[in-house]
Design an enzyme around this catalytic site. Structure first.
Site, PDB file in Angstrom:
ATOM      1  N   GLY A 100       0.729  -1.387   0.133  1.00 34.58           N
ATOM      2  CA  GLY A 100      -0.318  -0.288   0.083  1.00 34.58           C
ATOM      3  C   GLY A 100       0.972   1.059  -0.395  1.00 34.58           C
ATOM      4  O   GLY A 100       2.306   1.331  -0.164  1.00 34.58           O
ATOM      5  N   GLY A 158       0.720   8.953   2.136  1.00 30.71           N
ATOM      6  CA  GLY A 158       0.750   9.866   2.713  1.00 30.71           C
ATOM      7  C   GLY A 158       2.552  10.626   2.729  1.00 30.71           C
ATOM      8  O   GLY A 158       2.761  11.382   2.355  1.00 30.71           O
ATOM      9  N   ASP A 216      -3.647   9.758  14.447  1.00 32.25           N
ATOM     10  CA  ASP A 216      -3.779   9.961  13.180  1.00 32.25           C
ATOM     11  C   ASP A 216      -4.554   8.447  12.922  1.00 32.25           C
ATOM     12  O   ASP A 216      -4.349   7.547  12.306  1.00 32.25           O
ATOM     13  CB  ASP A 216      -3.521  10.055  11.629  1.00 32.25           C
ATOM     14  CG  ASP A 216      -4.042   9.458  10.352  1.00 32.25           C
ATOM     15  OD1 ASP A 216      -4.796  10.427  10.600  1.00 32.25           O
ATOM     16  OD2 ASP A 216      -2.732   9.835   9.497  1.00 32.25           O
TER      17      ASP A 216
END
Length: 645
Positions: free
Chosen positions: A329, A332, A448
């Protein structure tokens, strides 16, 4: 109308004694859009230059060459060939100039991983994949001349079509090369067709098959060229092939010094570019080392001397040189690849994006904050590499992807998470956050928490991942002021509006995650004209029917009381006032039924008046209606990074 074909066997009797025009005139330069990454750039260019060195003697011996150099993503395939009617000397001259010009596809700042250069006398191509038998490609093109034919265009067009049709049909049966002409009255058209040495038979036929239509469309232009991956075809009103510039018996001795000078000049230019490339990348490597030393400071020495240090070469080989088939994957801050270490351990390796301003903070956070933390619900950092051309982080491999993949990605089609699994994942995430906030030696805010940062192991145990935005929270502070960073939809209102950060920002994100997992829907509270999932759950809470909000994909196979309790906990965590949100240890106790669940108050962002359309960020005025007891910190935010949903 007369048509004449000249097989190569006929021409070969003249080639040794004739010095023809090397036709080192550019027909087209085609560079691909595929560029090498910063880490791959240096090795790729080095391998490219090595193939150019190897191609040259082969061209000088047999007029064509195919060379491969390198491995993995930095492999370079190169192929070159001269037109077969050229003498060997003119072939060498044409190719020497071709080599210098193909470098225009390979600027040091970009390192384009593919390029083709068509000269009228020779051809050169390099690429990152094996194209040697390729007959047609996506970048094939037709180039028409600049000038219109001045005579009878109808007769000229028919002559071009007949010539191109015959060349295309006969060249594959004549060893892949043929020249010829069509003459009608005072109109003469000359042509040449050649398939590259490694493209033969059906491939050659296929490459030239469209030439009648494509090149024929150039008429009434006085010339046209078909430039395909596997072949070249040209027509012209001028006889360009085997074009002797003097009497063959004279040997063209007057042209030889010029040819030698041009060849020597081209070779010297290529050598200078090679030296410049070596100097450029050597200097760049030194500057990068200095920059890393300055930015990472003492951390560099600490890493190099600790057990955390991995060899870059070992990690590169573990991922098969970061092959796309091993890519897990991308986020950012970097891309994640699966790797297998020499001892057989499967690991996840993150390549940090060096060109983002967050990469130093990200690396520092992961190594300095997280390396000493161990908990069953946190992804373990095994080590890192900082000595290679890029920064790498090495984690334990978690096989069942993220919570987002399992609920909303392709994984959903393979396995539907049961109610028991969802409850277990939510509890594990809560326990991991409680450890970070209250139980570890360091007080850490993740910043996050979201579905894609909760990974699931082989037993579907939750593992909190990606600590790149984490912040160390001082024990003597109630909050810290900082630029905002995170993902819209999960960010607490006091953090978005005022930059006020505390562990309650993680609690808010956790509350959104809980509601998403239970309801099987993503939070779209920041999407224009959307119906917030928080609004939906709050409405069901008001009517006393919280279980109606549970994911219909479970088909009623869940515990109503557990579901209602989880949704109430979720609403508690997303309250507008940070002071009213529970601690994560309290959440764990509530989930284990060891603590009573208070009545939640209304979440923020529930009506359009509180959202700035197009930004999804509440105004200070609307936010203050939800949190009247919180004063503005007066923080001037100088840096922010928000990842969109």
């Amino acid at each position: 109308m007369s048509f004449t074909l000249f097989p190569l066997l006929f021409l070969s009797s003249f080639i040794n004694s004739v010095l023809s025009d090397p036709r080192a005139t550019q027909a087209a330069l085609i560079c691909t859009n595929n560029t090498a990454s910063m880490a791959e750039r240096g090795p790729f260019i080095t391998n490219f230059l090595a193939t150019m060195d190897a191609v040259t003697p082969l061209i000088a011996r047999q007029k064509y060459a195919a060379v491969v150099n390198g491995s993995g993503n930095t492999t370079v395939y190169s192929f070159g060939e001269c037109m077969r009617d050229l003498s060997q000397q003119d072939c060498n001259l044409c190719f020497a100039q071709c080599k210098t010009q193909i470098l225009r596809c390979l600027p040091f700042q970009r390192a384009t991983r593919g390029g083709r250069l068509f000269y009228d006398g020779c051809y050169l191509r390099y690429d990152y994949y094996n194209f040697f038998n390729e007959s047609v490609g996506g970048q094939d093109t037709t180039v028409c001349g600049a000038n219109d034919f001045s005579g009878n265009r109808t007769v000229f067009g028919a002559s071009v079509t007949e010539l191109v049709r015959n060349l295309s049909a006969e060249a594959p049966r004549n060893g892949g090369f043929l020249v010829g002409s069509v003459v009608q009255g005072n109109i003469s058209v000359y042509g040449l067709a050649q398939c590259w040495e490694l493209v033969a038979g059906a491939g050659c036929e296929k490459c030239l098959a469209d030439s009648v239509k494509e090149v024929g469309a150039c008429a009434p232009k006085d010339e046209g060229r078909l430039l395909n991956a596997g072949c070249y075809l040209r027509y012209s009103t001028k006889k360009f092939y085997d074009n002797s510039t003097s009497d063959p018996g004279q040997g063209n001795s007057g042209n030889r010094p010029l040819a030698i000078i041009l060849a020597a000049t081209s070779a010297g230019f290529a050598l200078l570019l090679t030296i410049a490339a070596v100097i450029f990348f050597s200097r760049k490597r030194v500057l990068r080392k200095r920059r890393e030393k300055k930015q990472l400071g003492a951390l560099l020495d600490t890493v190099n001397k600790s057990k955390l240090n991995f060899s870059y070469e070992v990690l590169e080989k573990a991922t098969n040189f970061f092959h796309d088939s091993n890519k897990l994957g991308q986020g950012g801050s970097g891309s994640v690849y699966k790797g297998v270490l020499p001892d057989g351990r499967a690991v996840a390796i993150k390549r940090l994006f060096f060109n983002t301003r967050q990469w130093v903070d990200h690396f520092f956070n992961e190594v300095n904050l997280i390396s000493g933390i161990r908990h069953k619900n946190l992804v373990e950092l095994l080590g890192c590499s900082i000595a290679g051309p890029e920064s790498l982080l090495v984690y334990e491999f978690v096989p069942n992807q993220s919570l987002h993949d399992n609920l909303f990605g392709a994984q959903k089609n393979v396995r539907q998470l049961s109610w028991e699994s969802r409850y277990k994942v939510i509890l594990g995430t809560a326990e991991g956050l409680a450890y970070l906030h209250e139980e570890s030696n360091l007080r850490i805010i993740h910043r996050d928490i979201k579905l894609s940062n909760i990974l699931l192991d082989e037993h579907l145990t939750a593992k909190i991942a990606d600590f790149g935005l984490a912040r160390l929270f001082p024990e003597d502070k109630t909050h810290i002021s900082t630029g905002i960073a995170g993902t819209l939809g999960y960010m607490a209102p006091e953090y978005i509006v005022r930059g006020k950060l505390s562990e309650k920002a993680d609690v808010y994100s956790f509350g959104v995650l809980v509601i998403e997992v239970v309801c099987g829907r993503r939070n779209n509270s920041f999407a224009q004209n959307s119906y917030s999932i928080l609004q939906m759950v709050w409405n069901h809470y008001g009517t006393g029917r919280l279980s109606d909000a549970v994911d219909p994909g479970l088909h009623g196979d869940f515990q109503v009381e557990e579901a209602s309790r989880l949704l109430r906990i979720g609403l508690l965590c997303v309250q507008a006032s940070a002071e009213l949100r529970p601690s994560m240890s309290a959440v764990v106790n509530m989930m284990n039924d060891n603590q009573e669940i208070p009545q939640p108050t209304q979440p923020p962002f529930l009506n359009s008046n509180s959202i700035e359309i197009g930004r999804g960020i509440p105004s200070r005025e609307s936010y203050s209606q939800h949190e009247s007891n919180t004063q503005s910190s007066g923080n001037n935010m100088t840096e922010s990074w928000v990842e969109p949903r």
